[in-house]
Design an enzyme around this catalytic site. Structure first.
Site, PDB file in Angstrom:
ATOM      1  N   HIS A 175     -28.738  98.920 -48.134  1.00 44.58           N
ATOM      2  CA  HIS A 175     -30.080  98.573 -48.622  1.00 44.58           C
ATOM      3  C   HIS A 175     -30.386  97.080 -48.518  1.00 44.58           C
ATOM      4  O   HIS A 175     -31.380  96.619 -49.072  1.00 44.58           O
ATOM      5  CB  HIS A 175     -30.254  99.030 -50.085  1.00 44.58           C
ATOM      6  CG  HIS A 175     -30.392 100.517 -50.228  1.00 44.58           C
ATOM      7  ND1 HIS A 175     -30.194 101.183 -51.419  1.00 44.58           N
ATOM      8  CD2 HIS A 175     -30.728 101.474 -49.322  1.00 44.58           C
ATOM      9  CE1 HIS A 175     -30.390 102.497 -51.236  1.00 44.58           C
ATOM     10  NE2 HIS A 175     -30.709 102.693 -49.981  1.00 44.58           N
TER      11      HIS A 175
ATOM     12  N   CYS B 188     -42.443  80.407 -45.767  1.00 35.29           N
ATOM     13  CA  CYS B 188     -41.420  80.037 -44.783  1.00 35.29           C
ATOM     14  C   CYS B 188     -41.575  78.577 -44.344  1.00 35.29           C
ATOM     15  O   CYS B 188     -42.659  78.171 -43.919  1.00 35.29           O
ATOM     16  CB  CYS B 188     -41.551  80.968 -43.586  1.00 35.29           C
ATOM     17  SG  CYS B 188     -40.379  80.609 -42.266  1.00 35.29           S
TER      18      CYS B 188
HETATM   19  N1  APR Z   1     -18.917 103.093 -64.140  1.00 41.94           N
HETATM   20  C1  APR Z   1     -19.144 104.082 -63.253  1.00 41.94           C
HETATM   21  N2  APR Z   1     -20.353 104.678 -63.096  1.00 41.94           N
HETATM   22  C2  APR Z   1     -21.351 104.242 -63.880  1.00 41.94           C
HETATM   23  C3  APR Z   1     -21.191 103.228 -64.848  1.00 41.94           C
HETATM   24  C4  APR Z   1     -19.893 102.639 -64.972  1.00 41.94           C
HETATM   25  N3  APR Z   1     -19.628 101.660 -65.839  1.00 41.94           N
HETATM   26  N4  APR Z   1     -22.376 103.030 -65.466  1.00 41.94           N
HETATM   27  C5  APR Z   1     -23.248 103.893 -64.913  1.00 41.94           C
HETATM   28  N5  APR Z   1     -22.637 104.645 -63.965  1.00 41.94           N
HETATM   29  C6  APR Z   1     -23.235 105.638 -63.071  1.00 41.94           C
HETATM   30  C7  APR Z   1     -24.336 106.479 -63.690  1.00 41.94           C
HETATM   31  O1  APR Z   1     -23.800 107.611 -64.376  1.00 41.94           O
HETATM   32  C8  APR Z   1     -25.163 106.897 -62.452  1.00 41.94           C
HETATM   33  O2  APR Z   1     -24.657 108.079 -61.859  1.00 41.94           O
HETATM   34  O3  APR Z   1     -23.854 104.950 -62.001  1.00 41.94           O
HETATM   35  C9  APR Z   1     -24.919 105.736 -61.471  1.00 41.94           C
HETATM   36  C10 APR Z   1     -26.139 104.847 -61.260  1.00 41.94           C
HETATM   37  O4  APR Z   1     -27.154 105.596 -60.666  1.00 41.94           O
HETATM   38  P1  APR Z   1     -28.535 104.952 -60.218  1.00 41.94           P
HETATM   39  O5  APR Z   1     -29.088 104.081 -61.294  1.00 41.94           O
HETATM   40  O6  APR Z   1     -29.402 106.056 -59.727  1.00 41.94           O
HETATM   41  O7  APR Z   1     -28.111 103.952 -59.025  1.00 41.94           O
HETATM   42  P2  APR Z   1     -27.847 104.275 -57.486  1.00 41.94           P
HETATM   43  O8  APR Z   1     -27.303 105.645 -57.303  1.00 41.94           O
HETATM   44  O9  APR Z   1     -27.060 103.139 -56.934  1.00 41.94           O
HETATM   45  O10 APR Z   1     -29.329 104.194 -56.925  1.00 41.94           O
HETATM   46  C11 APR Z   1     -29.527 104.307 -55.547  1.00 41.94           C
HETATM   47  O11 APR Z   1     -31.856 103.810 -55.857  1.00 41.94           O
HETATM   48  O12 APR Z   1     -33.822 102.669 -56.524  1.00 41.94           O
HETATM   49  C12 APR Z   1     -32.810 102.793 -55.598  1.00 41.94           C
HETATM   50  O13 APR Z   1     -32.403 101.182 -53.964  1.00 41.94           O
HETATM   51  C13 APR Z   1     -32.031 101.533 -55.269  1.00 41.94           C
HETATM   52  O14 APR Z   1     -29.814 101.370 -54.305  1.00 41.94           O
HETATM   53  C14 APR Z   1     -30.581 101.990 -55.308  1.00 41.94           C
HETATM   54  C15 APR Z   1     -30.708 103.474 -55.112  1.00 41.94           C
END
Ligand code: APR
Length: 248
Positions: free
Chosen positions: A116, A145
């Site tokens: 990303h 820029c």
């Molecule tokens: N250790 C492990 N897992 C964790 C912890 C922790 N300390 N804290 C939270 N989590 C988990 C949550 O249970 C959840 O499943 O991390 C995950 C975070 O999920 P999201 O907030 O949906 O993040 P992500 O999956 O990276 O999102 C993907 O969404 O908006 C977009 O571009 C943005 O890259 C991002 C993409």
């Protein structure tokens, strides 16, 4: 289960890690979804590319607050470091990350596919010149820029409505398809096309090890070993188990 996962990593020919916001939560960066998630506090439209083009000042005011003032000073944690150690010991081939915080690289990981993009770079929307974010004055918004003189600078991470950057997109799929052990760490698996990457690994019969505090969309579908817990604690234990006995 830690032992079993450690054994898979030790024996794996090509081990890849796929990370999401959860790996950086313990560095003080909130996830996107869930009760503490960013999208509960801010309107995601500030990251829509068309909204940004038409309202750069409004978008930048929130972007600066979230990604530069608030998280800009976050430091890598034990889980980022554990992955860097695994790579150094030649037990991890690459990291595919959805995160834009640069913390894998700061922890010492070398092969990181930024699926990303990365918030620590800004790009000119007119001439394409890149700038380290640390060199840009964000006190007057929106930043423009200095190379072409007038282009709007945008963080070099993808906004809603933009394509996955290349070559990170193709390299991520290639690595997933070539892996025989695939670690999924701290991602809900709710955002496409990133959420398809672990399926490419599974199709190649890769063993899937997942680390998350909660079950995700992958847990019941493709995960072979689910290690429930915080990324720092779980990865520290896993690293210890992997390194405990001498490597063959
Ligand atoms: N250790 C492990 N897992 C964790 C912890 C922790 N300390 N804290 C939270 N989590 C988990 C949550 O249970 C959840 O499943 O991390 C995950 C975070 O999920 P999201 O907030 O949906 O993040 P992500 O999956 O990276 O999102 C993907 O969404 O908006 C977009 O571009 C943005 O890259 C991002 C993409």
């Amino acid at each position: 289960m830690i032992k079993e996962a450690a054994e898979l990593i030790r024996k794996g020919k090509r081990v890849t890690a796929f990370t999401g916001a959860g790996i950086s939560v313990e560095s003080g960066i909130p996830p996107f979804r869930g009760p503490e998630g960013l999208w509960n506090r801010y309107d995601p439209k500030i990251l829509e590319i068309n909204y940004f083009r038409h309202n750069p000042e409004q978008s930048w005011m929130v972007i600066k607050k979230i990604f530069y003032d608030f998280f800009g000073t976050a430091k890598f944690n034990k889980s980022h470091k554990a992955l860097a150690v695994l790579e150094e010991k030649k037990l991890l081939s690459s990291i595919i990350t959805q995160n834009i915080d640069n913390l894998h690289q700061e922890a010492g990981s070398r092969v990181v596919h930024e699926y990303h993009g990365n918030s620590k770079r800004l790009v000119c929307m007119d001439c394409g010149e890149f700038f380290p974010s640390s060199e840009i004055d964000l006190n007057s918004l929106p930043p423009l820029c200095s190379s072409c003189g007038s282009g709007l600078l945008k963080p070099d991470f993808i906004f809603f409505g933009e394509p996955i950057p290349e070559p990170a997109g193709s390299n991520s799929i290639d690595d997933a398809e070539r892996s025989d052990v695939f670690l999924i760490i701290g991602t809900s698996g709710e955002i496409m096309p990133a959420s398809m990457i672990p399926y490419a690994a599974k199709k190649n019969n890769s063993k899937i090890i997942e680390i998350n505090t909660e079950r995700s969309s992958f847990t019941n579908s493709i995960t072979d070993i689910f290690l429930q817990g915080k990324a720092t604690e779980t990865l520290s234990k896993l690293l210890e188990a992997v390194l405990k006995t001498p490597l063959l």
